[in-house]
Each structure stands twice: as C-alpha cells, then as structure tokens.
Design a protein around this motif. Structure first.
Motif, short mmCIF file in Angstrom:
data_model
loop_
_atom_site.label_atom_id
_atom_site.label_comp_id
_atom_site.label_asym_id
_atom_site.label_seq_id
_atom_site.Cartn_x
_atom_site.Cartn_y
_atom_site.Cartn_z
N THR A 19 -1.27 -7.74 -9.17
CA THR A 19 -1.54 -7.44 -10.58
C THR A 19 -0.70 -6.23 -10.98
O THR A 19 -0.61 -5.25 -10.24
N VAL A 20 -0.03 -6.33 -12.12
CA VAL A 20 0.83 -5.25 -12.61
C VAL A 20 0.37 -4.83 -14.00
O VAL A 20 -0.29 -5.61 -14.70
N PRO A 21 0.71 -3.61 -14.42
CA PRO A 21 0.19 -3.12 -15.71
C PRO A 21 1.03 -3.56 -16.91
O PRO A 21 1.13 -2.82 -17.88
N TRP A 34 -3.63 -5.71 -5.70
CA TRP A 34 -3.33 -7.02 -5.11
C TRP A 34 -4.51 -7.47 -4.28
O TRP A 34 -5.36 -6.66 -3.90
N ASN A 35 -4.56 -8.75 -4.03
CA ASN A 35 -5.62 -9.25 -3.15
C ASN A 35 -5.11 -9.26 -1.71
O ASN A 35 -3.90 -9.09 -1.48
N ALA A 36 -6.01 -9.44 -0.77
CA ALA A 36 -5.63 -9.39 0.64
C ALA A 36 -6.06 -10.65 1.37
O ALA A 36 -7.09 -10.69 2.03
N PRO A 56 3.06 -15.08 -20.66
CA PRO A 56 3.13 -14.10 -19.57
C PRO A 56 1.78 -13.44 -19.33
O PRO A 56 1.06 -13.14 -20.29
N ARG A 57 1.43 -13.27 -18.07
CA ARG A 57 0.20 -12.58 -17.71
C ARG A 57 0.54 -11.40 -16.79
O ARG A 57 1.66 -11.30 -16.31
N ASN A 58 -0.44 -10.57 -16.53
CA ASN A 58 -0.19 -9.35 -15.75
C ASN A 58 -0.24 -9.60 -14.24
O ASN A 58 -0.54 -8.69 -13.48
N VAL A 59 0.03 -10.82 -13.84
CA VAL A 59 -0.08 -11.17 -12.42
C VAL A 59 1.17 -11.93 -11.98
O VAL A 59 1.70 -12.74 -12.75
N VAL A 60 1.62 -11.64 -10.77
CA VAL A 60 2.73 -12.41 -10.20
C VAL A 60 2.34 -12.87 -8.79
O VAL A 60 1.52 -12.23 -8.13
N ARG A 61 2.93 -13.99 -8.38
CA ARG A 61 2.71 -14.46 -7.01
C ARG A 61 3.81 -13.91 -6.12
O ARG A 61 5.00 -14.01 -6.47
N LEU A 62 3.41 -13.35 -5.00
CA LEU A 62 4.38 -12.92 -4.00
C LEU A 62 4.24 -13.81 -2.76
O LEU A 62 3.14 -14.06 -2.29
N GLU A 85 0.84 -1.19 0.00
CA GLU A 85 0.00 0.00 0.00
C GLU A 85 0.88 1.25 0.00
O GLU A 85 0.67 2.18 -0.79
N ARG A 86 1.88 1.24 0.88
CA ARG A 86 2.75 2.40 1.03
C ARG A 86 3.51 2.68 -0.26
O ARG A 86 3.69 3.82 -0.67
N ARG A 87 3.96 1.62 -0.93
CA ARG A 87 4.85 1.81 -2.08
C ARG A 87 4.12 1.85 -3.43
O ARG A 87 4.60 2.47 -4.37
N LEU A 88 3.02 1.09 -3.52
CA LEU A 88 2.38 0.95 -4.84
C LEU A 88 0.90 1.31 -4.84
O LEU A 88 0.19 1.11 -5.83
N GLY A 89 0.45 1.87 -3.71
CA GLY A 89 -0.99 2.12 -3.53
C GLY A 89 -1.57 3.07 -4.57
O GLY A 89 -2.75 2.97 -4.91
#
Lengths: 441, 441
Positions: free
Chosen positions: B375-377, B363-365, B408-414, B352-356
């Motif tokens: 999710t990234v653009p 992202w999901n919670a 490749p999709r616009n989503v990554v797992r963290l 939230e602080r960095r990419l909000g």
C-alpha cells in the motif's frame, strides 16, 4: 470423495449448461470416439488420422536439439535466453513464427509477415480464436459449405455463432448459392462475417476447388465485403502443380489462413497457426491513425485469456522438424505423400472392383487428401454404423455429422489416410459385404 | 501481399469484434507485456513467472524417455501403441491422468478418480472450459474475490459471463459479503453459478485462507447450492502442514479443482488440468438413471471443439517429471520451495529496511506464494508505472488490473518469484526511491 448420501452432492442439469453441450455436434464427437473404442477389432475407414508408419520417438530429442541449436545461433549464444524461450512462459503469438512464414513462402507461395501469425494449439484453436473475434452479437453469422468439418460447427457453437450452410458443388462450393445466402442473411438484418472453406481436398468431400472458382470466390469476398476462412490441412498431399491457395491469390487481405501441423508435422505436438493480416481500426479513424494493429493482434489478445501461449516445447518440436527439412514440409513429407497417393489409388480401385456394378452405389474421385464420399442406396445413419461395426467390423462416418444434425443421408465419408494396404483391402471387403447386404434388404 | 491501394483491403472495426477485445482486461495484458518489453533494463517486480535458475534443457529428453519407459511397461511392450500415445491424436481428457491423480493423492491429500480429470493447455484452458460449461445465458454469473487473477476476468469475458466481485478480507474472502452477493444476485433473477477462489497464496494478495474459513466456505457452498472453483497454482510453495485444499475437504463434490503445472512442472509445457467430479444428469432423471456422466465429461466435449487434446508430447514431459520424483511435486520442487521462501523473507526484510518508517506505506506478509500487496500513499495507476519504469527502472503491477477496471488505487502487487537475491535488492532500492519521491510530491 466421502460417503454421504447422493442427494447431498452437487449435481448439475445438462439443461443448465451451455447449449453447445446438448447439440448434435457435441454428441457426434462422443459417439464416433466411443464406437471406435467399443469395436477395437473393426477396420476404421472413419478416423481422419495421419499415417503412423513413419512415426519415430527418436525424432523428438532430435527436433528439440535442432531447434535449440537454431535458437542459440539466433540469440548469439545466450544460453539463458535459449532456455527461457523453450521452458518459460513465452510470447503469446508464438516463437516459431519466422520458420512458419518461411514454410508458407516455400511450400505455398504465401508471402506472410511473421508478425501476422499466431501459433496456436492446433488449427482448432485458430478457428476458435477467429470466430470468437468475429462473433460480436447474435446477428453475426458464419457461412460454410454443407457438409463441413465437424470442428467448424463445434467452434461456432462455443461462441453461439449461427452457421448458415452454403450448397456444395462438384467444384467445392456453389458460388451462386453463396451470393444468395449472403443477401438473404443481410435481408434478415444479420451480418455474414465470413465464409469457411477447405479449398484443397475438403473434409468430408475430398473436393479441390479449381483456380477459376478460387478467383471468383475472392472476387465475391471483395464485392460483398466478406472474409474467407481458408482451412488447409491437406493441401500438401496433392499435385504440387495444383492451384495456389486462396491466401496466395489474395491481394486484399480477404483471407484468414488457418494452418495445421497435425498432418504435415506431428499430431502429438498440437501446433497450428493462423495468418490474419487484416487491419483493425477504431471507428472513425483511418488507416493512418488510430490503427489497432492487425487481426492477428486481436486474436493474440483472446489467446492470452484462453491458453496463454502455445507450449514452446511443442513448438520447438515442430520448429526442429521444419529446420530438419529446410522449412519445406513438402520435402519433409515425401514418404507420406507417396503413401496417401497409393492409398487413394488403392481405395478407388478397390471400390471399383467390389462395388462398381452395384446399383445406387457411387463415389467421387478426389485427387488427394484423406477422404472421399461414398453414396449408398440407403440412408446411412448412426444405427447402421453401429450394426456395421458390430456385424461387419468396419467403421465409416455417417455424413449427417458434417451437417451437424441427426438425419441419416445416403452418403458416408471414407477415410484412407492412416491405413496399411492390407487394412484397406480388408476394410473394403467388409464394407462391400455390408453395402450389398443392406441393398438386398 | 500485393500493391493495391489500402482502401481495397479488408478492414475491420474494433467495435465490430467481440466485446472482450475492448475490455480493460484485454488492454491490461497488452499494456503489461508491452511495458516490460519497452524497458528491458528495468527490474521486474511485476512478472509472476516461476524461478528459472534450475531450468535445464537436458531435462526434456530425460523426462520424455522416463515417460516412454513408463508407457512401455504399462502397454506391455507394445511399441506401436507407445508411439501412438505420444505422437498421434489422443484421448481428449489426456494421457497422464493417472500420474496426476497420484500426485494429488501424495501432495494434496485429494483422492481423485483419474476419469474425473481433464488434462488441459495450462490452467487457463481449465478455467475457460469450466466457465463455458457453466455459462448458459446472461443470467449466469460468476462470483470472485476482488481483486482477482486477471485470467479469471479474461476467461469470463470470452463467454460473456458477468463477474460479481466479493469483498476481500485478511483471511482471503469476506464470507458475509459472499452470502449477501449470492442473495442479491438471486433477487435480480440471476444465477450465481460458482465462486472462484485461490485459497493458497492468492494472486494478487498472497493471502492464505484459514482452515475455519475453508470449512465455512464449503458449508456456504452446500447451503447455497454453489460450486467453488479452486485455483491452486502456488499451494505447494508453502508450509506442508498448512490447511488442506478445499478439494481435500470437499465431501459433496462442491469443488471444481483447477490445477497448474506451470509453476511446479515447467511453464513451457503449458499443461494444467481440472478435476470435476460433479454428476451431470438430464432434467427429470435421478442419479441412478439418465446420468450424463460427470462435469469432466462435459468439459471434455468442449475441449474437443477448442483444442482437441492437450499435446501428448507436452504431457509426456510433465509425466516424466512426475515419474522422476515418484509423483510428488513437493519433492520435485525442494530447491524451488527454498528459493521462493528465501525470496519472500528477503522481500519482507528489504521492505521493512527501506520503507518501514514511511507514512502511508504498508504491506501484507504472506506465508508463501509469489506475491504480496504494497500500500502506498498515492494512487498508483498505469501512468505512474510508466514513469517508474522509465525513470526508476523498476516494474510493479497496478492493482486495478485485478479489478478489471482502469481506476488507480493506492495498492500495487509485488512479485518476487523469478528474481535472484541481488535483483530483489536492486529492485527494492529503486522502488523505495520512487515511493519516497512520489510521497514528497
């Protein structure tokens, strides 16, 4: 869980499950385990277990601590990495590969690159990984001496790989029959991918191949472009001046070597390995370019989807045992080797004394290992085993289990590895009574 | 081994090996492992490993000794049987089944008959055994939410079982799509044998299914005569008052429950299990006669040909840990549960602080578990991961690996399970820089 009527429950039909579950092999294991449980008072000349007399639970912390010391030295005292190596998810190919390679060098004269080893959950997983890799479609078949270890039938069944039997011989394998089978299989449009052998004290026959047979087998493998799967759980329990393993003689990566620590290490660790130094390449590429690494790398990929990695805790136990004996398992098993030799001598003398003059009864005389084959003058199948267990209180293994069928034959496998002297004598007394009674019927 | 020219050597073509070896899944694991090795300085938001901060090698002898004491009591002081249980070949279904059943009762409200459990080499073997049993021929397919855990694609590949994707939803699974897929598969003459789900904090999505969704899923399974394969490695790391497992709600043996001790016990033990209480019968027979036992019995038959049994030494370690905490793994993991919760909170706040305020980033919670989806653009595939690793020194997992393809999709797992607070902050700093730089391109 719950009290609804049965009809509502999920219910599966055996016929809807994988075919290997309905195969005689699958039933074999069940039947043999179950009969041993039903007759706990019977002496088992059936179980191929290692001798338990030297088992010691205090070895576990000792081995773990030896391996931990070894890691601490290797990792220059980085305790976090030591902990991680033993307790965390780990390298797919295993963590004791260098110790295993050193054991192979010392005890077997095999010069293995540790990177070509995959440490597995017992030798059975090693066998599965190899067959899974080699079985691409229904044309790929495996050759194996008949009778053969039940587990090779089982592993082949799991990957739907047809097993083509090769005739047995006094020397372990009928090489003429092997060549005939290879040609026959090819003529049918199928691919003989490999031949499975136990050159040293085979299961069930106890046979050891001569050096000459080993050399000829390797030559045939090269001429016919065949792999040999060498399974060697018992080799250390024989004359150290006996013939070298196929892998030690292999100059052209023809042999995939399947190793077990169940008999030489500790069965409860369930650690084995496979040495697979064959090059794997993309079609159309040469050795220099596009190499996909070795067969070991491919086996590791399968393992990552099967068991992820072999428990590093279990590996640490085996690693510690190796370290405790300078990586020589022959040294680690001095007492066991003597026990197995004494048991074998006692078995052969005991059979001679009790059955030496009975018509139609004979046996082979292996020079090591855990097993021998006894020929009897009647077909000895599961029904007779059941009778023998209940009435004579002694167990043996009908040889049809090693043919993966249900046809009783006049041969049984006798095992002597895990028994104390008095158990061998009692077991043979009972067995001799059974054989004489049967013969008179 | 030897010095003959290369051409004489055995050489295998990738294309001649089993198809699973050439699949994207197989390459996935390789690539992801290998990139982590190549960039050891990178912070890994990729690895799904449990937290190592509480690992202690002294636990091993302590757990072994606790289990040994327990066995000694259970076996009325018969030391020979205690030694044999831990060190010899053992029961195919395992030796800690009663302790596991007690854990299931205490922590999950699952009332399991210990005889319906098979203790496996991690949950991955449990999954393999189940799919091997259910996949009879090419018509048998497995349904699974897409994206799904890489290991389910891998295990299905080993048994040549087609995986039919079911649409994901905020609640974990799109049940309408599930029913549609079932009907579609049947219309093609194929059999939907089971649906694989991780109801609690799924990998990769972190989603937890609501109680209502669980109930509806069970109803669909009953109506459509489908099995549910419930994989539950992360369930304990959430609110204890959350919804019960599918298995706890299952009144008709519709659920095969796949259990792991890799996260709640010790990853290095490689111990998991499967609870499979489904009845298996011969065709034409009723429940009362001709029963072939339970699915667990069938899975044990497969296991006997795959890994023989799970190392009883490794089982003793997990058994000891269970005993040390009265069989409650929730109790055993009080510190870990707090760590994972703190890490999750830190991740969500840090994102939230960095990419909000970055357009196209969300992202999901999740409320627990090890993972979340960002999710990234821009499409984030392996090439970008490589760039991110080398230039920004942070690793994540491209989501296409969980679709078993290469798009490749616009989503990554963290993942945040194994990191210390400062590693999370550093990792997110680097990740945010990477995302902003990419977004500006």
């Amino acid at each position: 869980m719950g009290s609804r009527p049965f009809a509502d429950y999920a219910q599966l039909l055996v016929g809807d499950l994988h075919a290997s579950l309905a195969s005689p092999v699958s039933e074999s294991m069940n039947f043999l385990n179950e009969i041993a449980l039903r007759y706990p008072g019977a002496v088992s000349l059936a179980a191929g277990r290692p001798y338990e007399g030297f088992f010691d639970l205090d070895d576990l912390p000792r081995y773990l601590s030896l391996y931990q010391q070894h890691l601490t030295e290797r990792l220059s005292g980085d305790e976090e990495r030591v902990r991680r190596t033993v307790l965390q998810y780990g390298r797919t190919k295993g963590v004791i590969h260098e110790l295993v390679a050193e054991h192979l060098r010392l005890d077997e004269g095999i010069n293995a690159n540790p990177q070509d080893l995959v440490v597995t959950v017992g030798c059975q997983e090693a066998l599965y990984l190899t067959l899974r890799a080699l079985r691409r479609d229904e044309r790929d078949v495996l050759l194996a001496v008949a009778p053969s270890y039940v587990g090779v039938h089982g592993a082949a069944g799991l990957v739907d790989m047809t097993l083509v039997p090769v005739r047995d011989a006094a020397d372990g394998i009928d090489l003429n029959d092997l060549v005939m089978r290879i040609h026959e299989v090819r003529a049918q449009g199928r691919n003989p991918r490999a031949c499975y052998v136990i050159p040293d004290f085979a299961n069930p026959s106890g046979t050891r191949m001569s050096l000459e047979t080993r050399r000829r087998l390797l030559r045939i493998a090269a001429e016919e472009d065949l792999l040999l799967l060498e399974d060697n759980p018992y080799g250390l329990f024989g004359d150290p001046d006996g013939p070298p393993t196929l892998k030690a003689l292999d100059t052209a990566a023809r042999v995939v070597y399947l190793g077990s620590f169940a008999k030489t290490g500790l069965p409860g660790a369930r650690v084995g390995y496979v040495l697979a130094d064959q090059r794997v390449v993309e079609a159309g590429s040469t050795a220099a370019d596009g190499s996909a690494g070795t067969l070991a790398d491919q086996l590791a990929k399968i393992k990552s989807m099967l068991t992820v990695n072999t428990s590093p805790i279990a590996q640490a136990v085996i690693g510690g045992k190796l370290l405790a004996h300078g990586c020589s398992l022959r040294r680690a098993n001095v007492r066991e080797i003597a026990t197995y030799r004494d048991n074998l001598t006692r078995m052969l003398a005991g059979l001679e004394r009790r059955l030496g003059n009975v018509p139609g009864v004979s046996w082979n005389a292996p020079e090591g290992g855990f097993f021998l084959l006894l020929t009897v003058p009647f077909p000895a199948g599961d029904d007779l085993l059941e009778l023998c267990a209940s009435t004579y209180e002694v167990l043996w293994t009908p040889v049809h289990h090693f043919y993966a069928d249900t046809r009783p034959r006049n041969v049984v496998r006798l095992s002597f590895s895990h028994l104390r002297p008095e158990e061998i004598e009692t077991g043979l007394d009972r067995l001799a009574r059974f054989v004489r009674d049967q013969q008179q019927n």
